[in-house]
Design a protein around this motif. Sequence first.
Motif, PDB file in Angstrom:
ATOM      1  N   LEU A 346       0.801  -1.342  -0.025  1.00  0.00           N
ATOM      2  CA  LEU A 346      -0.080  -0.173   0.053  1.00  0.00           C
ATOM      3  C   LEU A 346       0.838   1.373  -0.324  1.00  0.00           C
ATOM      4  O   LEU A 346       0.627   1.966  -0.850  1.00  0.00           O
ATOM      5  CB  LEU A 346      -0.977   0.127   1.139  1.00  0.00           C
ATOM      6  N   GLU A 347       2.045   1.223   0.848  1.00  0.00           N
ATOM      7  CA  GLU A 347       2.777   2.372   0.862  1.00  0.00           C
ATOM      8  C   GLU A 347       3.626   2.718  -0.369  1.00  0.00           C
ATOM      9  O   GLU A 347       3.556   3.944  -0.753  1.00  0.00           O
ATOM     10  CB  GLU A 347       3.766   2.033   1.801  1.00  0.00           C
ATOM     11  N   SER A 348       3.802   1.559  -1.335  1.00  0.00           N
ATOM     12  CA  SER A 348       4.522   1.714  -2.860  1.00  0.00           C
ATOM     13  C   SER A 348       3.512   2.151  -3.698  1.00  0.00           C
ATOM     14  O   SER A 348       3.876   2.836  -4.717  1.00  0.00           O
ATOM     15  CB  SER A 348       5.135   0.608  -3.026  1.00  0.00           C
ATOM     16  N   TYR A 349       1.972   1.896  -3.285  1.00  0.00           N
ATOM     17  CA  TYR A 349       1.030   2.277  -4.371  1.00  0.00           C
ATOM     18  C   TYR A 349       0.358   3.383  -4.304  1.00  0.00           C
ATOM     19  O   TYR A 349      -0.149   4.308  -5.158  1.00  0.00           O
ATOM     20  CB  TYR A 349       0.287   1.102  -4.817  1.00  0.00           C
ATOM     21  N   VAL A 350      -0.086   3.701  -2.957  1.00  0.00           N
ATOM     22  CA  VAL A 350      -1.312   4.638  -2.642  1.00  0.00           C
ATOM     23  C   VAL A 350      -0.783   5.795  -2.454  1.00  0.00           C
ATOM     24  O   VAL A 350       0.295   6.146  -1.571  1.00  0.00           O
ATOM     25  CB  VAL A 350      -2.156   4.073  -1.480  1.00  0.00           C
ATOM     26  N   ASP A 351      -1.112   6.837  -2.971  1.00  0.00           N
ATOM     27  CA  ASP A 351      -1.185   8.240  -2.486  1.00  0.00           C
ATOM     28  C   ASP A 351      -2.053   8.676  -1.537  1.00  0.00           C
ATOM     29  O   ASP A 351      -3.198   8.714  -1.634  1.00  0.00           O
ATOM     30  CB  ASP A 351      -1.523   9.276  -3.747  1.00  0.00           C
TER      31      ASP A 351
END
Length: 395
Positions: A346-351
Amino acid sequence: MIHILSQRTRDIVKSTAPVLEQHGTTITTVFYRNMFEAHPELLNIFNHANQSQGRQQTALANAVYAAAVHIDNLENILPAVVQIANKHVSLGIKPEHYPIVGKYLLGAIKEVLGDAATDEILDAWKEAYGVIADAFIGVEANMYKEAREQENGWNFFKPFIVARKVQESDIITSFYLKPADHSNVPAYQAGQYISLRVSIPGEKYTMIRQYSLSQASKPDEFRISVKREADNDPNGMVSVYLHNQVNEGDTVEVSPPAGEFVLDATKTTPVAFISGGVGITPMISMLGTVATATPERPTVFLHAARNESLAAFRADVENHATSMSNLKHQIFYATEPNGFITQEVLESYVDTTGDAYVCGPVPFMEAMIRSLRALGMKEEQIHYEFFGPAIQISE
């Protein structure tokens, strides 16, 4: 606006909260048993599986307890009232049902609590129930009016023809539904659901289930996508019937679109759709809406499935990707290495400056919501919906 109760009534009702916390499910179990014995016709409306599994009893007990806790400011429960009212309108609950519920709810309180349920307590709860019921009736009257008066709208149930039946995965099949009277369908918001009412051969009562609309709003049809549950699952009777016995050309009854878990299609800020299993159904509608309305919008689409054969809508996602300039998408299979949507994923994908929409099995959703919160997203940025009776997420 909810009518204000007298201070004495509020004090009495609030004093019963600890007892309701302890005995609430026993009370609601007795309530449903007695009400259905006296009014078996209501079994045409209520979900029998939720009854047999105790889910509806628990949900109602939680609602009654919440009413007691918030009796000083019933405005606090208005969001829950609106969510439940959507479900009621989708099921066809009418004002005349409320006095029946009130009678048997008060009777169950008396039966379970015995002498502890004094006349004073019962009178206070009767007054409180009347105020809460009036709030539901008022909210639902507005919803029925809006559904009836919108273009191509109607109230309660209307015959629809299964125009197409398409297998999406080993366990999910889509049903394309068109009005039997050849009219168009009302516009709806991505994330909303409809109710299907079916008469299953050999069953005494009709059965109603809610299904998310699984494509962006179209003028002439609805699409629902149904997961086939196990044959021995009490909640699976309708899904098995739809998969096995309902074919193209057959008729089902459908209620108008309802539900509060909806995409804000006016925004252009970053958005993430995160789903597990059949929770993908409202998300694919939301993704399709973004692809049509705001294709430049920064969008993330993450889906978790047990394996490749159970993953639906891969072609839909790829199709939407062709018209979207800023879409990142990934399907995670539990059978493969790194096959789970973790907090690191999630940290790598979600703004985290945008919005996230989450839907799927309860443990999946709890994990996703906690991870999004840990990444700094605020409550108002995270939108989610549980299928079935309402459940709360603890911190």
